[in-house]
Design a protein around this motif. Structure first.
Motif, PDB file in Angstrom:
ATOM      1  N   ASP A  21      14.902   3.948  -7.599  1.00 47.89           N
ATOM      2  CA  ASP A  21      15.510   2.728  -7.078  1.00 47.89           C
ATOM      3  C   ASP A  21      16.311   2.957  -5.796  1.00 47.89           C
ATOM      4  O   ASP A  21      17.104   2.122  -5.409  1.00 47.89           O
ATOM      5  CB  ASP A  21      16.397   2.090  -8.151  1.00 47.89           C
ATOM      6  CG  ASP A  21      17.485   3.025  -8.630  1.00 47.89           C
ATOM      7  OD1 ASP A  21      17.416   4.230  -8.323  1.00 47.89           O
ATOM      8  OD2 ASP A  21      18.414   2.551  -9.303  1.00 47.89           O
ATOM      9  N   VAL A  22      16.113   4.103  -5.130  1.00 46.18           N
ATOM     10  CA  VAL A  22      16.866   4.406  -3.917  1.00 46.18           C
ATOM     11  C   VAL A  22      15.900   4.582  -2.744  1.00 46.18           C
ATOM     12  O   VAL A  22      14.877   5.261  -2.867  1.00 46.18           O
ATOM     13  CB  VAL A  22      17.703   5.702  -4.097  1.00 46.18           C
ATOM     14  CG1 VAL A  22      18.476   6.010  -2.831  1.00 46.18           C
ATOM     15  CG2 VAL A  22      18.647   5.562  -5.276  1.00 46.18           C
ATOM     16  N   ASN A  23      16.219   3.942  -1.617  1.00 51.47           N
ATOM     17  CA  ASN A  23      15.425   4.124  -0.403  1.00 51.47           C
ATOM     18  C   ASN A  23      15.883   5.383   0.311  1.00 51.47           C
ATOM     19  O   ASN A  23      17.076   5.605   0.473  1.00 51.47           O
ATOM     20  CB  ASN A  23      15.575   2.914   0.527  1.00 51.47           C
ATOM     21  CG  ASN A  23      14.944   1.674  -0.040  1.00 51.47           C
ATOM     22  OD1 ASN A  23      14.059   1.750  -0.875  1.00 51.47           O
ATOM     23  ND2 ASN A  23      15.400   0.535   0.411  1.00 51.47           N
ATOM     24  N   LYS A  24      14.918   6.209   0.742  1.00 52.90           N
ATOM     25  CA  LYS A  24      15.235   7.437   1.470  1.00 52.90           C
ATOM     26  C   LYS A  24      14.807   7.260   2.921  1.00 52.90           C
ATOM     27  O   LYS A  24      13.675   6.892   3.204  1.00 52.90           O
ATOM     28  CB  LYS A  24      14.499   8.628   0.860  1.00 52.90           C
ATOM     29  CG  LYS A  24      14.904   8.932  -0.559  1.00 52.90           C
ATOM     30  CD  LYS A  24      14.104  10.076  -1.117  1.00 52.90           C
ATOM     31  CE  LYS A  24      14.454  10.327  -2.570  1.00 52.90           C
ATOM     32  NZ  LYS A  24      13.619  11.364  -3.163  1.00 52.90           N
TER      33      LYS A  24
ATOM     34  N   SER B   4       0.827  -1.195   0.000  1.00 53.08           N
ATOM     35  CA  SER B   4       0.000   0.000   0.000  1.00 53.08           C
ATOM     36  C   SER B   4       0.869   1.256   0.000  1.00 53.08           C
ATOM     37  O   SER B   4       2.068   1.205   0.268  1.00 53.08           O
ATOM     38  CB  SER B   4      -0.932  -0.008   1.210  1.00 53.08           C
ATOM     39  OG  SER B   4      -0.193  -0.054   2.406  1.00 53.08           O
ATOM     40  N   ASN B   5       0.261   2.403  -0.272  1.00 51.43           N
ATOM     41  CA  ASN B   5       1.006   3.635  -0.499  1.00 51.43           C
ATOM     42  C   ASN B   5       1.629   4.212   0.767  1.00 51.43           C
ATOM     43  O   ASN B   5       2.819   4.435   0.818  1.00 51.43           O
ATOM     44  CB  ASN B   5       0.082   4.663  -1.158  1.00 51.43           C
ATOM     45  CG  ASN B   5       0.848   5.789  -1.800  1.00 51.43           C
ATOM     46  OD1 ASN B   5       2.044   5.689  -2.003  1.00 51.43           O
ATOM     47  ND2 ASN B   5       0.157   6.851  -2.110  1.00 51.43           N
TER      48      ASN B   5
ATOM     49  N   GLY C 257      10.756  -2.986  -3.132  1.00 51.48           N
ATOM     50  CA  GLY C 257      10.974  -1.909  -4.088  1.00 51.48           C
ATOM     51  C   GLY C 257      11.516  -0.669  -3.398  1.00 51.48           C
ATOM     52  O   GLY C 257      12.186  -0.756  -2.370  1.00 51.48           O
ATOM     53  N   SER C 258      11.188   0.505  -3.930  1.00 49.59           N
ATOM     54  CA  SER C 258      11.701   1.764  -3.382  1.00 49.59           C
ATOM     55  C   SER C 258      10.709   2.358  -2.390  1.00 49.59           C
ATOM     56  O   SER C 258       9.528   2.478  -2.689  1.00 49.59           O
ATOM     57  CB  SER C 258      11.945   2.769  -4.499  1.00 49.59           C
ATOM     58  OG  SER C 258      12.905   2.261  -5.393  1.00 49.59           O
TER      59      SER C 258
ATOM     60  N   THR D 139       5.626   4.457  -0.568  1.00 49.07           N
ATOM     61  CA  THR D 139       6.225   3.923  -1.787  1.00 49.07           C
ATOM     62  C   THR D 139       6.556   5.084  -2.704  1.00 49.07           C
ATOM     63  O   THR D 139       5.773   6.030  -2.837  1.00 49.07           O
ATOM     64  CB  THR D 139       5.269   2.947  -2.491  1.00 49.07           C
ATOM     65  OG1 THR D 139       4.034   3.615  -2.737  1.00 49.07           O
ATOM     66  CG2 THR D 139       5.033   1.717  -1.657  1.00 49.07           C
ATOM     67  N   ILE D 140       7.749   5.021  -3.339  1.00 44.55           N
ATOM     68  CA  ILE D 140       8.192   6.091  -4.226  1.00 44.55           C
ATOM     69  C   ILE D 140       8.690   5.504  -5.532  1.00 44.55           C
ATOM     70  O   ILE D 140       8.972   4.311  -5.625  1.00 44.55           O
ATOM     71  CB  ILE D 140       9.299   6.965  -3.578  1.00 44.55           C
ATOM     72  CG1 ILE D 140      10.498   6.097  -3.162  1.00 44.55           C
ATOM     73  CG2 ILE D 140       8.768   7.740  -2.407  1.00 44.55           C
ATOM     74  CD1 ILE D 140      11.709   6.883  -2.721  1.00 44.55           C
TER      75      ILE D 140
END
Length: 133
Positions: A26-29, A2-3, A62-63, A22-23
């Motif tokens: 390909d990079v997690n912030k 979910s978002n 995912g990201s 979710t963004i």
């Protein structure tokens, strides 16, 4: 997944509130109280401890953008609270991640807290030194 997902984690006297989004990309912030983890925490081991649930399931999620508000306690307790909150948020967003996180004991709440000082003692249990004469 979910978002937007929110979760709370606690460890010792620390409380962490986590928001997962979710963004695209390909990079997690990750931000901790508005700062990067390397600016907030004193060493890399604590940061690795905090990011353990994300590292475990990074291929499946995912990201994501992780916004964390943490208060109380020291850096170790705060990292433990954040780890539990992130694991809870990941489980809430995607139920198939639960067995993998549970296997590594990331969903278990660590209830250990400091024992209180008792009267007549120097700490929680240490007695005054015995004097013979």
């Amino acid at each position: 997944m979910s978002n937007i997902v929110k979760a709370i984690g606690r460890r010792k006297s620390s409380v962490a509130k986590v928001i997962l989004k979710t963004i695209e990309g390909d990079v997690n912030k990750i931000t901790v109280n508005g700062k990067q983890p390397s600016e907030y925490f004193p060493n890399k081991i604590i940061i690795q401890d905090m990011e353990q649930p994300l590292a475990l399931v990074k291929e499946k999620i995912g990201s994501i953008e992780v916004s964390i508000k943490v208060s109380g306690g020291g850096f170790g307790g705060q990292a433990g609270a954040i780890r539990l909150a992130i694991a809870r948020a990941l489980i809430e967003s995607s139920k198939e991640l639960k067995p993998e996180l549970k296997l590594k004991k990331l969903t278990t709440v660590d209830r250990r807290v400091k024992e209180r000082k008792k009267p007549g003692k120097y700490g929680a249990r240490r007695s005054p030194q015995f004097v013979k004469r």
